[in-house]
Design a protein around this motif. Structure first.
Motif, PDB file in Angstrom:
ATOM      1  N   ILE A 276       0.874  -1.181   0.000  1.00 47.79           N
ATOM      2  CA  ILE A 276       0.000   0.000   0.000  1.00 47.79           C
ATOM      3  C   ILE A 276       0.900   1.217   0.000  1.00 47.79           C
ATOM      4  O   ILE A 276       1.830   1.316   0.796  1.00 47.79           O
ATOM      5  N   ALA A 277       0.602   2.149  -0.887  1.00 38.35           N
ATOM      6  CA  ALA A 277       1.441   3.339  -0.984  1.00 38.35           C
ATOM      7  C   ALA A 277       1.082   4.338   0.106  1.00 38.35           C
ATOM      8  O   ALA A 277      -0.024   4.339   0.637  1.00 38.35           O
ATOM      9  N   LEU A 278       2.041   5.192   0.401  1.00 39.34           N
ATOM     10  CA  LEU A 278       1.865   6.171   1.476  1.00 39.34           C
ATOM     11  C   LEU A 278       0.683   7.081   1.207  1.00 39.34           C
ATOM     12  O   LEU A 278      -0.103   7.408   2.092  1.00 39.34           O
TER      13      LEU A 278
ATOM     14  N   PHE B  84       0.817  -5.990   5.509  1.00 41.00           N
ATOM     15  CA  PHE B  84       1.023  -4.859   4.616  1.00 41.00           C
ATOM     16  C   PHE B  84       2.477  -4.431   4.572  1.00 41.00           C
ATOM     17  O   PHE B  84       3.170  -4.406   5.577  1.00 41.00           O
ATOM     18  N   HIS B  85       2.878  -4.055   3.368  1.00 37.38           N
ATOM     19  CA  HIS B  85       4.145  -3.355   3.191  1.00 37.38           C
ATOM     20  C   HIS B  85       3.801  -1.897   2.994  1.00 37.38           C
ATOM     21  O   HIS B  85       2.971  -1.565   2.153  1.00 37.38           O
ATOM     22  N   PHE B  86       4.454  -1.020   3.736  1.00 36.21           N
ATOM     23  CA  PHE B  86       4.159   0.408   3.582  1.00 36.21           C
ATOM     24  C   PHE B  86       5.180   0.990   2.629  1.00 36.21           C
ATOM     25  O   PHE B  86       6.330   1.165   2.971  1.00 36.21           O
ATOM     26  N   THR B  87       4.764   1.251   1.413  1.00 42.15           N
ATOM     27  CA  THR B  87       5.740   1.623   0.394  1.00 42.15           C
ATOM     28  C   THR B  87       5.543   3.063  -0.047  1.00 42.15           C
ATOM     29  O   THR B  87       4.536   3.686   0.231  1.00 42.15           O
TER      30      THR B  87
ATOM     31  N   GLY C 233      10.852   1.279  11.735  1.00 40.57           N
ATOM     32  CA  GLY C 233      10.796   2.616  11.151  1.00 40.57           C
ATOM     33  C   GLY C 233      11.951   2.908  10.236  1.00 40.57           C
ATOM     34  O   GLY C 233      12.041   3.985   9.651  1.00 40.57           O
ATOM     35  N   GLU C 234      12.819   1.950  10.072  1.00 39.87           N
ATOM     36  CA  GLU C 234      13.933   2.096   9.142  1.00 39.87           C
ATOM     37  C   GLU C 234      13.411   1.935   7.727  1.00 39.87           C
ATOM     38  O   GLU C 234      12.515   1.147   7.455  1.00 39.87           O
ATOM     39  N   LEU C 235      14.026   2.696   6.826  1.00 42.14           N
ATOM     40  CA  LEU C 235      13.607   2.590   5.431  1.00 42.14           C
ATOM     41  C   LEU C 235      14.474   1.575   4.711  1.00 42.14           C
ATOM     42  O   LEU C 235      15.661   1.455   4.992  1.00 42.14           O
TER      43      LEU C 235
ATOM     44  N   ASP D 193      12.301   0.898  -5.349  1.00 39.40           N
ATOM     45  CA  ASP D 193      11.300   0.771  -4.300  1.00 39.40           C
ATOM     46  C   ASP D 193      11.835   1.358  -3.005  1.00 39.40           C
ATOM     47  O   ASP D 193      13.015   1.186  -2.687  1.00 39.40           O
ATOM     48  N   ILE D 194      10.975   2.038  -2.284  1.00 36.33           N
ATOM     49  CA  ILE D 194      11.326   2.474  -0.929  1.00 36.33           C
ATOM     50  C   ILE D 194      10.183   2.036  -0.027  1.00 36.33           C
ATOM     51  O   ILE D 194       9.020   2.333  -0.315  1.00 36.33           O
ATOM     52  N   ARG D 195      10.486   1.335   1.048  1.00 37.90           N
ATOM     53  CA  ARG D 195       9.400   0.943   1.945  1.00 37.90           C
ATOM     54  C   ARG D 195       9.926   0.845   3.370  1.00 37.90           C
ATOM     55  O   ARG D 195      11.117   0.859   3.604  1.00 37.90           O
ATOM     56  N   LEU D 196       9.002   0.693   4.291  1.00 32.16           N
ATOM     57  CA  LEU D 196       9.390   0.545   5.681  1.00 32.16           C
ATOM     58  C   LEU D 196       9.833  -0.889   5.932  1.00 32.16           C
ATOM     59  O   LEU D 196       9.327  -1.821   5.314  1.00 32.16           O
TER      60      LEU D 196
END
Lengths: 345, 307
Positions: A99-101, A135-138, B74-76, B221-224
């Protein structure tokens, strides 16, 4: 990434059936799921690497239905679909839902709506997914890949799933109407204060219609009704085109006419807060189409619309009111089915 | 419970697609499976596929022994595609790349150290007269300069005194005339972590080392960070995908990887010709170590060395 063949058709078929069932209960969705044995969509002797990719694509496809602009019922169906696919996937460890920010605020709003309208089963499902860390928070919704595609694939999702774009409603919201009402009251009070007679304003000061806020609300509601009717008509017209049953057309016409009349009657009794969301979630409780006696009703309703037009024109605030009137007339004329049947009306 | 509604009640083999499936996906897949059964004799994962799968999943769920090395919540997590420089002609259309995962709090220098490029291992010089004295110094030790280019800023590696500012040439060029490039700046790579860098996803950036070996870098891609990811900080930057390059084998024995390449060799059938160490010495030198024939010999590092 190239799409999984046949998957979009299967998902749309399931969501379409759920939409037709006209409910948002999970039991109903589970029945439809079990009927189709949807959990077998991952079967077929796929090796680990391919299976990961396939599951990722499946979840991505299902996730697209979860976001606006889809209709409320479709979004709840997509939530159930995601839950089902996430739990029945064969990958170990499980592939996650991206799910995108930018979509998170809408999803949180959606969850709040679910809780407010007491669809606790859907809210529970969503909570289960959150707890299962599904969920992945992307940053971006789609994971990029670098294979040159032979053609650009356009994702054409069915029109019926989409909420009719409700621009009038998004302009004239609850808040706007409340503000208008407040300002109007304040204005009236000011007029009273500066007039000679403290209890009511001077006749010379009455420059606007006093009840324009109420009229505005009525017109907005009517527009929404009309849009919903038009959608239903569109769907029904598609079916009747195939069957080419004249009798069916007639009863359809008559029922549309009676619906229009009953819609107008309903508007007059609608309460203040029914402008926005509530009507969508209660759509399944709406009056069903019923046939009326004669074909005179379309003409009757057309006359009422003509009668209503003069008062509407006077209202200064509504920009779209001319458009509404024109469109209503067009709705009666433009539909190919009606013209042929009702050429003499 | 809710889960029971999903799964089937009887034992099922997930490999078998039943005949009466109502799903279009399965019908299509069944046809593809049947076609595969007819055409493929042995249907199992080849070693490239096994390698790819292993690379992707070997680090999933790993936890460090030392609790201070744990990746914080909380790390990216960034996913970078680093493309190989064009060596072979066939790569011009589909550039091979490796995929690396980096943490937001890692320095750019850590990424620079983790990029393995074959040009780093080259040994310069012609050694036909003294094959035993091929020096141990590889290019990586000699030419240490490198830079990253992200969004108009050049991040130069200045950790060692030998490192030079390679980007100075470019900045001077762009400032000499009004070429339409905005302010290009040059800063030190070791002062920055990925969280400080402004990036666009999908936009090609540059990594340049050895003066002229250029790699394109794209952030996909950037994600938590997630509970199921690898949480051992020491394993990052983590390589999860690599392109498999075929190694060039010795012309003589066709078994060992080539370590020498010769030009203008009267004893070799083609120019250039590749030899492994043993065959090279056996062919070109006699028992006393004297050079036989005329040739130029260079040490050769095969691009497939990282397989």
């Amino acid at each position: 990434m190239s799409a999984v063949p046949g998957l979009q058709a299967d998902c749309e078929e399931l969501l379409g059936a759920f939409q037709q069932a006209d409910t948002v209960r999970f039991e109903r969705f589970a029945e439809l799921w079990r009927e189709r044995r949807f959990h077998t969509v991952f079967y077929g002797r796929i090796r680990a690497l391919e299976r990961n990719k396939l599951t990722k694509k499946t979840l991505e496809l299902a996730q697209q239905y979860f976001l606006p602009p889809y209709a409320f019922q479709i979004r709840v169906g997509a939530l159930y679909l995601l839950y089902g696919l996430y739990n029945t996937q064969l990958c170990q460890p499980k592939q996650k839902i991206r799910i995108a920010l930018k979509d998170w605020p809408e999803i949180q709003k959606f969850q709040q709506d679910l809780i407010d309208s007491q669809h606790y089963d859907a809210a529970y499902i969503f909570r289960r997914l959150r707890l299962a860390r599904a969920f992945h928070f992307t940053a971006m919704p789609k994971l990029l890949s670098y294979r040159t595609k032979k053609k650009i694939e356009e994702n054409e999702f069915k029109e019926e799933f989409k909420d009719p774009s409700n621009r009038v409603n998004s302009l004239i919201t609850n808040d706007v109407l409340e503000e208008l009402m407040n300002i109007h009251d304040h204005y009236q009070k000011m007029k009273c204060v500066i007039s000679a007679d403290k209890s009511q304003p001077d006749k010379a000061l009455s420059l606007i219609k006093d009840d324009f806020v109420v009229t505005l609300k009525d017109i907005t509601l009517e527009h929404q009704e009309w849009q919903q009717n038009r959608m239903k008509l569109f769907l029904n017209a598609k079916e009747t085109d195939e069957t080419e049953n004249k009798k069916k057309d007639e009863t359809l016409l008559q029922s549309e006419g009676s619906e229009r009349a009953s819609a107008l009657a309903r508007i007059k009794y609608r309460s203040y807060s029914a402008v926005a969301e509530a009507s969508k979630s209660r759509r399944h409780r709406q009056v069903k189409l019923e046939s009326s006696e004669s074909a005179k009703s379309p003409s009757r309703s057309r006359k009422t619309s003509r009668r209503a037009q003069p008062t509407r024109r006077d209202s200064p605030e509504v920009r779209g009111e001319m458009e509404v009137a024109k469109e209503t007339a067009a709705w009666h004329i433009g539909m190919p089915v009606i013209v042929e049947e009702n050429s003499d009306e | 419970s809710v889960d029971m509604l999903m799964s089937s009640d009887k034992e099922e083999d997930s490999d078998v697609i039943s005949e009466d499936s109502s799903l279009l996906t399965l019908r299509i897949r069944k046809k593809a499976l049947e076609r595969r059964e007819e055409t493929i004799i042995v249907d199992r994962a080849c070693r490239q596929e096994t390698l790819a799968y292993e690379m992707e999943s070997h680090a999933i769920g790993k936890r460090p022994d030392n609790p201070t090395d744990v990746v914080e919540e909380g790390e990216l997590l960034l996913t970078l595609n680093i493309f190989y420089p064009v060596i072979f002609q066939k790569h011009k259309d589909h550039k091979p790349y490796q995929t690396v995962l980096v943490l937001g709090s890692q320095k750019l220098t850590e990424l620079r150290d983790s990029i393995s490029c074959v040009s780093d291992l080259q040994i310069g010089g012609e050694f036909s007269s003294q094959p035993d004295q091929a020096p141990e110094h590889i290019s990586k030790d000699l030419y240490k300069s490198a830079f990253f280019y992200f969004e108009g800023i050049f991040y130069n590696d200045r950790r060692y005194p030998e490192c030079r500012d390679l980007s100075r040439t470019i900045i001077e060029w762009s400032e000499s005339h009004d070429r339409g490039y905005g302010n290009l700046q040059s800063v030190k790579m070791e002062d920055y972590v990925f969280n400080d860098v402004s990036l666009k996803i999908g936009f090609p950036y540059l990594f340049c080392h050895q003066g002229n070996c250029e790699h394109i870098i794209i952030i996909t891609d950037i994600r938590l960070i997630h509970h199921d990811d690898c949480l051992d900080r020491n394993l990052y930057p983590l390589l999860i995908k690599k392109h498999w390059l075929c190694t060039r084998k010795c012309f003589v024995c066709k078994m060992y990887t080539a370590r020498w390449v010769t030009n203008r060799d009267s004893l070799a059938p083609e120019d250039p010709c590749f030899f492994c160490d043993v065959c090279f010495r056996m062919l070109h030198y006699d028992a006393e170590g004297n050079k036989l024939g005329e040739f130029l010999a260079y040490p050769y590092v095969d691009p497939g060395i990282f397989n």
